[in-house]
Design a protein around this motif. Structure first.
Motif, short mmCIF file in Angstrom:
data_model
loop_
_atom_site.label_atom_id
_atom_site.label_comp_id
_atom_site.label_asym_id
_atom_site.label_seq_id
_atom_site.Cartn_x
_atom_site.Cartn_y
_atom_site.Cartn_z
N GLY A 187 2.95 -1.22 2.14
CA GLY A 187 3.54 -0.41 1.09
C GLY A 187 5.04 -0.28 1.27
N TRP A 188 5.71 -0.01 0.18
CA TRP A 188 7.14 0.31 0.19
C TRP A 188 7.33 1.70 -0.42
N ARG A 232 3.09 -1.60 -3.53
CA ARG A 232 2.28 -2.04 -2.40
C ARG A 232 1.66 -3.39 -2.70
N ILE A 233 1.25 -4.06 -1.63
CA ILE A 233 0.53 -5.32 -1.77
C ILE A 233 -0.72 -5.24 -0.90
N TYR A 274 0.92 -3.56 -6.78
CA TYR A 274 0.98 -2.39 -7.65
C TYR A 274 2.38 -1.80 -7.52
N TYR A 275 2.88 -1.24 -8.61
CA TYR A 275 4.23 -0.70 -8.61
C TYR A 275 4.27 0.67 -9.28
N ALA A 276 5.24 1.44 -8.84
CA ALA A 276 5.53 2.68 -9.54
C ALA A 276 6.10 2.35 -10.91
N TRP A 318 -6.62 -2.45 1.79
CA TRP A 318 -6.16 -1.96 0.50
C TRP A 318 -5.32 -0.72 0.74
N GLY A 319 -4.47 -0.40 -0.20
CA GLY A 319 -3.60 0.75 -0.02
C GLY A 319 -3.64 1.67 -1.22
#
Length: 123
Positions: free
Chosen positions: A35-36, A50-51, A58-60, A102-103
């Motif tokens: 995640g970032w 995150r990947i 997925y993105y904000a 998964w995140g």
């Protein structure tokens, strides 16, 4: 011992691009979700993207379409490519690793964290 080392932060003009790297050791970026997150002064840490181990990203909402997360399995490194940067993107950026494949968007679900790298965007 797990280590995440970010690099690539710096100063960029609004509208510009910057790429961040997160070199991992002790885990593998293609079996753990990466995640970032970012944290601006006076604000809470927020999810950027995150990947998952399977490669799904997925993105904000605030960064979708401008930021891209990827990884290089051979280098065991995750990346965050940031395009169209805005002043409100300025923050300390952190990469994080989960202990599962998964995140989520919750920082508490990530066990390992890098030291952070500063991104400054001038208007």
């Amino acid at each position: 011992q797990v280590q995440l080392v970010e690099s690539g932060g710096g100063l960029v003009q609004a509208g510009g691009s910057l790429g961040l790297s997160c070199a991992a050791s002790g885990i593998t970026v293609n079996t753990n979700a990466m995640g970032w997150f970012r944290q601006a002064p006076g604000k809470e840490r927020e999810f950027v993207g995150r990947i998952h181990a399977g490669g799904t990203t997925y993105y904000a909402d605030s960064v979708r379409g401008r930021f891209t997360i990827s990884r290089d399995n051979a280098e065991n490194t995750a990346y965050l490519q940031m395009n169209g940067l805005k002043p409100e993107d300025a923050a300390v950026y952190y990469c994080a690793a989960a202990t599962v494949s998964w995140g989520t968007s919750r920082s508490n679900d990530y066990t390992y964290w890098g030291q952070g790298t500063q991104v400054t965007v001038s208007s």
